[in-house]
Design an enzyme around this catalytic site. Structure first.
Site, PDB file in Angstrom:
ATOM      1  N   GLU A  11       0.830  -1.209   0.000  1.00 24.45           N
ATOM      2  CA  GLU A  11       0.000   0.000   0.000  1.00 24.45           C
ATOM      3  C   GLU A  11       0.868   1.265   0.000  1.00 24.45           C
ATOM      4  O   GLU A  11       0.592   2.230   0.700  1.00 24.45           O
ATOM      5  CB  GLU A  11      -0.947   0.005   1.202  1.00 24.45           C
ATOM      6  N   GLU A  46      -6.522  -7.362  -1.158  1.00 22.48           N
ATOM      7  CA  GLU A  46      -7.130  -7.363   0.168  1.00 22.48           C
ATOM      8  C   GLU A  46      -8.613  -7.040   0.021  1.00 22.48           C
ATOM      9  O   GLU A  46      -8.981  -5.871  -0.169  1.00 22.48           O
ATOM     10  CB  GLU A  46      -6.477  -6.331   1.093  1.00 22.48           C
TER      11      GLU A  46
END
Length: 579
Positions: A155, A233
Site C-alpha cells: 500500500e 485485500e
C-alpha cells in the site's frame, strides 16, 4: 510455471486465484495445518501471508526463522495441502502489527527515513532480504514450490511516491533469487495507484471492502491493457481497538454479493480468512485524532475465528466460491475442542519494585533514555530519580513520552498520563525527607499506518521537567518481560503497586481454553512463560484465547503482570469464547 497474461496461468492452464490471508506469526505452529485445512475447506486454492521484519530480525544482525517464525515450514505445510502461496515480504506490512513490521531498532538512528530511498534504510533492507529470501528461494513455483507471486512493498501509494525506492526493492528481490512474478497492492482512491505502482515491473492489484465493480473499473482503466483484475485485500472484517464499545463485526450478506462480483470478473484474496492473535506486545496502533492500540485478539471478524471455529460467514463465502471454481472443495475438518479448567487460586504475588534488579540491569545516565536507546523493542521502561527533600512541585512535565506513564513517589501512585495527556503540567507535594520518583512507561504498540509512523520512539525521549528545569541523574530499568522466570515471589506484594501474580493448575489433557480477565486492571498474561498478550479493563476484550499447544499435561503456570493495582486472588479458565 506461473504466468501473468490476460489472466493467471499455471503450467499453461488458466487458473482463478481464490486466496485467503492467514499469518503464520499470529498462529501457534501446531495449528498451522488445521487453519490452512479450513482455508481450503472454504474453497481457497491459495494462501497469502505477510512477513514481519521485526520478528525475523529482532536485534540488528540477529535472525530468527524458527518456531512461530519458521516461514519455510509454513509454506511447506501449505504445499502439502496442495495450496499455492502468495508472499508479501514488504519490508513494511501494516497488518495492524507493531510498527507495521518495521524493527524498532531502526529508531536508534534519529535521522532514519523509512520507506524511501534513504541509503542507511536501503542497506538494512538489503541485508535483511539476503537472509529472508534465502528461506523462500526453494519454495518458488519455478523450483517446484508453491509460491506463485511476491509483493513489492505494501500500500505504498498511501504513503509516498518514491519510485526509485520501489525499484530498489525489486532489484534486491531479483538479486537474492526471486523468480516469480511481482505485484503491488494499493487502494484505487485519488493518487494511490499512481504513487504506489510500477506497472512495467509488477502487476498492480487493488485493496477494498466494498464497491467492487467501481474499484475494478478504476483498476482496469489504470492497467491500460489486458491484465488480470485482482483484489489483494478484500476486507471482509475489521480490527478492534482498546476502548471500542464492542468487537467490530461486518455484514457478510452484503459481502457475498461483492465476492460474487469479484469472482465473476477477476481474482480475490480475503483479508483476513483467519486473523489469529497479537501475542505478546505485537499489536499495532493507529493514530488519527488519538492513539488507538489494537486489542490482543486479531479475530478480525474473519470467516474462521481466532480460536479456529468456522462461522456463518464462512459457510456463506464457501457457497459463493463454489459457483466460480472448477475444483472440488473438501469437507470440513473437525473443530478444535475447548475445555473449561475452572477456577485457579492465587499461589503467590510480589511487587515489581522489589524485582527490578532480578528482571533488568540498571543503566545510569544524566538524561532519560528512550526504549530504543536501551536496545529494547517492546514492553515497559521504569525510570528512577531522586527528587530530594520535602517541598511542593509546582510544575511537573513529561517531555515527549510514549505511550502511557504511571508516576510513583516513594512507591505510591501519584498520577497516570496516557496519549494526549502526556506532557500536561501537574503539581504535587513531596512529603518525605527523601523522595524517590519512579515512572513506569508502557509501549502500547507502535503506530502501523500513516504519517505518525515517523515518530514512534517509546519511553521518555526528551526528558522530565521539575519546576521548570530538566531533571538529571536517571536510573533506567528496561522491562521487555522476556525473563519472568527471574521473578522472586518471596518478596511481598504491596497493595496498589504493579505486581506479578502466580497461579498453578494441573491438567490431564491440554486443550484450547480462555482466560477470563474480568475484574483485573491492565497488563499482560504469561502461560508457561509464553507472553499471551495484553488485557485492559477498558475492554472490549476481557478473555484471552489460550491455544492448547501452550499447555502441557501436568502442572501449568500462569503469571499475570498488572500495573494498576487492580488484581484478584483467582482466575477463571473457561471454554466459553469471548462472543
Amino acid at each position: 510455471m506461473f504466468e501473468i497474461k490476460e489472466t493467471f496461468y499455471i503450467n499453461g492452464n488458466p487458473v482463478k486465484i481464490v486466496s485467503g490471508a492467514l499469518h503464520y506469526f499470529r498462529v501457534v505452529p501446531e495449528y498451522w495445518e488445521d487453519r490452512l485445512s479450513k482455508l481450503k475447506a472454504m474453497g481457497c486454492n491459495t494462501v497469502e501471508t505477510y512477513v514481519p521484519w521485526n520478528m525475523h530480525e529482532p536485534k540488528e544482525g540477529q535472525y530468527n526463522f524458527e518456531g512461530q517464525y519458521d516461514i519455510k515450514k509454513y509454506i511447506e505445510i501449505a504445499q502439502s495441502l496442495d495450496l499455492y502461496v502468495i508472499v508479501r515480504p514488504a519490508p513494511y506490512i501494516c497488518a495492524e502489527w507493531e510498527f507495521g513490521g518495521l524493527p524498532a531498532w531502526l529508531l536508534k538512528d534519529r535521522n532514519m527515513k523509512f520507506r524511501t530511498y534513504y541509503e542507511p534504510f536501503i542497506e538494512k533492507v538489503d541485508r535483511y532480504y539476503s537472509h529472508l529470501l534465502k528461506e523462500i528461494d526453494s519454495m518458488q513455483v519455478t523450483k517446484s514450490g508453491p509460491v506463485i507471486m511476491m509483493q513489492v512493498e505494501n500500500e505504498y501509494g498511501s504513503y509516498g511516491n518514491d519510485k526509485k525506492y520501489l525499484n530498489a526493492l525489486v532489484d534486491m528481490m531479483k538479486k537474492y533469487g526471486v523468480e516469480v512474478p511481482l505485484v503491488t497492492s494499493d487502494g484505487t482512491w485519488m493518487d494511490m495507484l499512481e504513487n504506489g505502482t510500477i506497472p512495467e515491473t509488477a502487476l498492480p492489484t487493488a485493496n477494498f471492502g466494498s464497491g467492487s465493480k467501481e474499484h475494478f473499473k478504476k483498476l482496469k482503466a489504470f492497467h491500460k491493457s489486458d491484465a488480470p483484475l485482482m483484489v489483494m485485500e478484500f476486507w471482509n472484517g475489521w480490527f478492534t481497538a482498546w476502548g471500542d464499545e464492542a468487537y467490530k463485526h461486518t455484514s457478510y450478506e452484503e459481502q457475498v454479493d461483492e465476492i460474487d462480483a469479484i469472482l465473476s470478473e477477476g481474482h480475490i484474496n480475503f483479508y483476513m480468512i483467519h486473523g489469529g492473535t497479537n501475542f505478546g506486545f505485537t499489536n499495532g496502533s493507529n493514530y488519527y485524532d488519538q492513539l488507538t492500540p489494537d486489542i490482543t485478539s486479531y479475530d478480525y471478524d474473519a470467516p474462521i475465528t481466532e480460536w479456529g471455529d468456522v462461522t456463518e460467514k464462512f459457510k456463506a463465502f464457501r457457497a459463493v466460491i463454489e459457483k466460480h471454481v472448477d475444483y472440488d472443495i473438501p469437507e470440513m475438518p473437525a473443530p478444535v475442542e475447548k475445555k473449561a479448567y475452572g477456577t485457579v487460586s492465587l499461589k503467590a504475588r510480589t511487587s515489581l519494585f522489589d524485582n527490578l534488579n532480578n528482571l533488568s540491569k540498571p543503566i545510569e545516565d544524566m538524561s532519560t533514555l528512550s526504549m530504543e536507546d536501551l536496545d529494547q523493542n517492546f514492553g515497559y521502561v521504569l525510570y528512577k530519580n531522586n527528587l530530594g527533600e520535602k517541598r511542593k512541585i509546582e510544575e511537573f512535565e513529561l517531555v515527549k513520552a510514549n505511550d502511557r506513564a504511571k508516576v510513583f513517589i516513594n512507591r505510591q501512585h501519584e498520577l497516570t498520563q496516557y496519549d494526549r495527556e502526556l506532557g500536561q503540567k501537574v503539581s504535587f507535594d513531596l512529603k518525605e525527607k527523601e523522595n524517590e520518583m519512579s515512572i513506569l512507561v508502557e509501549n502500547m504498540g507502535r503506530v502501523n499506518y500513516g504519517k505518525n509512523m515517523i515518530h514512534q520512539q517509546k519511553g521518555i525521549t526528551d526528558g522530565v521537567l521539575v519546576n521548570g528545569a530538566f531533571r538529571n541523574g536517571w536510573v533506567h530499568y528496561g522491562l521487555p518481560l522476556d525473563n519472568i522466570e527471574q521473578v522472586d515471589y518471596n518478596q511481598p506484594a504491596i497493595e496498589g503497586e504493579p505486581s506479578f501474580s502466580q497461579f498453578e493448575f494441573t491438567i490431564e489433557e491440554a486443550q484450547d481454553t480462555f482466560i477470563d480477565m474480568t475484574g483485573w486492571g491492565k497488563g499482560v498474561v504469561f502461560i508457561n512463560g509464553f507472553n499471551l498478550g495484553r488485557f485492559w479493563e477498558v475492554g472490549p476484550q476481557f478473555k484471552l484465547y489460550v491455544p492448547g499447544p501452550l499447555l502441557k499435561q501436568g502442572t501449568n503456570e500462569i503469571v499475570v503482570f498488572e500495573t494498576e493495582g487492580t488484581v484478584r486472588d483467582s482466575i477463571e479458565l473457561t471454554d466459553k469464547a469471548p462472543y
